[in-house]
Motif scaffolding. Structure first.
Motif, short mmCIF file in Angstrom:
data_model
loop_
_atom_site.label_atom_id
_atom_site.label_comp_id
_atom_site.label_asym_id
_atom_site.label_seq_id
_atom_site.Cartn_x
_atom_site.Cartn_y
_atom_site.Cartn_z
N ALA A 30 46.58 12.28 -89.66
CA ALA A 30 45.32 12.29 -90.40
C ALA A 30 44.60 13.61 -90.23
CB ALA A 30 44.43 11.15 -89.92
N THR A 31 43.98 14.07 -91.30
CA THR A 31 43.24 15.33 -91.27
C THR A 31 41.81 15.09 -91.67
OG1 THR A 31 45.22 16.56 -91.92
CG2 THR A 31 43.11 17.66 -92.23
N ALA A 32 40.88 15.61 -90.88
CA ALA A 32 39.47 15.52 -91.23
C ALA A 32 39.11 16.68 -92.13
CB ALA A 32 38.61 15.54 -89.96
N GLY A 33 38.50 16.41 -93.28
CA GLY A 33 38.16 17.47 -94.22
C GLY A 33 36.80 18.03 -93.91
N PHE A 34 36.74 19.35 -93.60
CA PHE A 34 35.49 20.00 -93.28
C PHE A 34 35.28 21.15 -94.23
CE2 PHE A 34 35.10 17.36 -89.80
CZ PHE A 34 36.22 17.41 -89.01
N GLY A 35 34.08 21.72 -94.21
CA GLY A 35 33.79 22.85 -95.08
C GLY A 35 33.51 22.36 -96.48
N VAL A 40 25.04 26.11 -95.69
CA VAL A 40 25.28 25.69 -94.33
C VAL A 40 24.44 24.45 -94.01
CG1 VAL A 40 25.12 26.38 -91.90
CG2 VAL A 40 25.75 28.06 -93.65
N PRO A 41 25.07 23.36 -93.55
CA PRO A 41 24.30 22.16 -93.25
C PRO A 41 23.41 22.38 -92.04
CG PRO A 41 26.57 21.91 -92.53
CD PRO A 41 26.51 23.19 -93.30
N LYS A 42 22.26 21.70 -92.02
CA LYS A 42 21.33 21.86 -90.91
C LYS A 42 21.74 21.01 -89.72
CE LYS A 42 17.41 22.91 -93.96
NZ LYS A 42 16.05 22.51 -94.40
N GLU A 43 22.47 19.94 -89.95
CA GLU A 43 22.85 19.07 -88.85
C GLU A 43 23.99 19.71 -88.04
OE1 GLU A 43 25.08 17.68 -92.53
OE2 GLU A 43 23.03 18.26 -92.01
N ARG A 44 24.30 19.10 -86.91
CA ARG A 44 25.37 19.59 -86.05
C ARG A 44 26.71 19.51 -86.77
NH1 ARG A 44 24.27 19.77 -80.65
NH2 ARG A 44 26.41 19.22 -80.13
N PRO A 45 27.67 20.35 -86.36
CA PRO A 45 29.00 20.28 -86.97
C PRO A 45 29.62 18.90 -86.76
CG PRO A 45 28.76 22.25 -85.63
CD PRO A 45 27.56 21.40 -85.35
N PRO A 46 30.54 18.49 -87.61
CA PRO A 46 31.17 17.18 -87.45
C PRO A 46 31.85 17.05 -86.09
CG PRO A 46 31.69 18.13 -89.59
CD PRO A 46 31.00 19.19 -88.83
N ALA A 47 31.65 15.90 -85.45
CA ALA A 47 32.32 15.61 -84.19
C ALA A 47 33.70 15.03 -84.50
CB ALA A 47 31.50 14.61 -83.38
N VAL A 48 34.71 15.57 -83.85
CA VAL A 48 36.09 15.19 -84.12
C VAL A 48 36.71 14.56 -82.88
CG1 VAL A 48 38.37 16.04 -84.80
CG2 VAL A 48 36.32 17.04 -85.80
N ALA A 49 37.38 13.44 -83.07
CA ALA A 49 38.00 12.74 -81.95
C ALA A 49 39.35 13.36 -81.61
CB ALA A 49 38.19 11.26 -82.30
N GLN A 50 39.80 13.10 -80.42
CA GLN A 50 41.11 13.55 -79.97
C GLN A 50 42.19 13.07 -80.93
OE1 GLN A 50 42.03 12.20 -76.03
NE2 GLN A 50 43.96 13.28 -75.90
N GLY A 51 43.09 13.97 -81.31
CA GLY A 51 44.23 13.62 -82.16
C GLY A 51 43.99 13.77 -83.64
N VAL A 52 42.73 13.93 -84.08
CA VAL A 52 42.45 14.14 -85.49
C VAL A 52 42.68 15.61 -85.82
CG1 VAL A 52 40.64 14.11 -87.27
CG2 VAL A 52 40.83 12.23 -85.65
N VAL A 53 43.19 15.89 -87.01
CA VAL A 53 43.53 17.25 -87.41
C VAL A 53 42.33 17.91 -88.09
CG1 VAL A 53 45.06 18.65 -88.86
CG2 VAL A 53 45.95 16.64 -87.67
N VAL A 54 42.02 19.11 -87.65
CA VAL A 54 40.93 19.88 -88.23
C VAL A 54 41.49 20.82 -89.30
CG1 VAL A 54 39.08 21.53 -87.79
CG2 VAL A 54 39.59 19.76 -86.10
N ASP A 55 40.92 20.77 -90.49
CA ASP A 55 41.32 21.63 -91.60
C ASP A 55 40.59 22.96 -91.46
OD1 ASP A 55 41.11 21.34 -95.25
OD2 ASP A 55 41.88 22.92 -93.96
N ILE A 209 32.86 24.76 -87.66
CA ILE A 209 33.18 23.74 -88.66
C ILE A 209 33.43 22.37 -88.03
CG2 ILE A 209 34.09 25.48 -90.24
CD1 ILE A 209 36.90 24.37 -89.56
N ALA A 210 33.67 22.35 -86.71
CA ALA A 210 33.95 21.07 -86.04
C ALA A 210 33.74 21.24 -84.55
CB ALA A 210 35.37 20.60 -86.33
N GLN A 211 33.44 20.12 -83.89
CA GLN A 211 33.37 20.08 -82.43
C GLN A 211 34.30 18.97 -81.95
OE1 GLN A 211 29.06 19.69 -81.80
NE2 GLN A 211 29.03 21.79 -81.04
N VAL A 212 35.29 19.37 -81.16
CA VAL A 212 36.32 18.44 -80.69
C VAL A 212 36.09 18.17 -79.21
CG1 VAL A 212 38.78 18.00 -80.47
CG2 VAL A 212 37.94 19.42 -82.35
N THR A 213 35.99 16.90 -78.83
CA THR A 213 35.81 16.52 -77.43
C THR A 213 37.09 15.89 -76.91
OG1 THR A 213 33.42 16.21 -77.70
CG2 THR A 213 34.46 15.12 -75.82
#
Length: 221
Positions: A30-35, A40-55, A209-213
């Motif tokens: 699975a790929t999370a679609g960003f951008g 530029v959005p004012k909120e924080r970048p999307p939070a991405v879970a372990q194992g999800v693909v960042v575009d 574009i993303a924050q991965v924890t």
């Protein structure tokens, strides 16, 4: 989408993509679609879970795990990633950027690993490399999914945090400047790339574009 004569995919008009949308990418899951936001959005970048693909546009990157290892008595933290080069040319892994607000606009893949929180107490700069069949390389070939390792040699007596968050950047295909009309893959900036004469090599403030924890798990070396 059309091919660039200089080896890459030409830019498309930005399209607003819901953060929750997931796109399937062959070999990566699975790929999370960003951008795609027109501003530029004012909120924080999307939070991405372990194992999800960042575009990242030029790359599709899956953040598999963070491991705490001991090798020859020294403690090491390693990030294990799966990275697929979506372009038409071989690209370099490159260097993880030093702490600071700006990065090289012509950096490699590792340049998009913008920040790790909390900071990792390492003896030296982290190493980033492709690992395949026990052999290290600095090249990411087109159309292939590679295993990329980012290695931190921890200072003696220090332990890694229980989890880390990685600020991830992306790429844009754009002209170098008004006088240099070559379209090259460059680090995605906040706002626009500098286009003035003499600004071709100027560093840029990168967009996150993303924050991965990732949890940090112990693993035998």
């Amino acid at each position: 989408m059309t091919s660039s004569p200089r080896g890459g995919t030409r830019r498309r008009r930005p399209v607003l993509v819901p953060v929750a949308a997931l796109i399937s990418v062959s070999g990566l899951g699975a790929t999370a679609g960003f951008g795609g936001f027109t501003e530029v959005p004012k909120e924080r970048p999307p939070a991405v879970a372990q194992g999800v693909v960042v575009d990242q546009t030029l790359f599709r990157t899956q953040f598999l795990k963070a491991v705490d290892k001991t090798e020859n008595g020294a403690r090491v933290l390693e990030l294990i990633l799966k990275v697929r080069n979506m372009g038409e040319l071989t690209k370099i892994v490159g260097l993880v950027p030093e702490p600071g607000p700006k990065v090289s606009r012509h950096g490699g893949f590792a340049t998009t690993l913008l920040r790790v929180t909390p900071p990792i107490e390492a003896d030296n700069a982290p190493q980033a490399y492709v690992l395949g069949y026990g052999v290290q390389s600095g090249q990411l070939h087109p159309g292939i999914t590679h295993t990329v390792v980012v290695r931190y040699d921890l200072k003696p007596g220090t332990a890694p945090p229980a989890q880390i968050t990685i600020d991830v950047g992306g790429f844009v295909l754009d002209t170098v400047s008004r006088r240099d009309q070559r379209e090259l893959w460059q680090i995605k900036p906040k706002g626009e790339l500098p286009q003035g004469a003499g600004q071709e090599g100027d560093p840029v403030e990168p967009a996150v574009i993303a924050q991965v924890t990732l949890p940090v798990r112990p693993e035998e070396g």
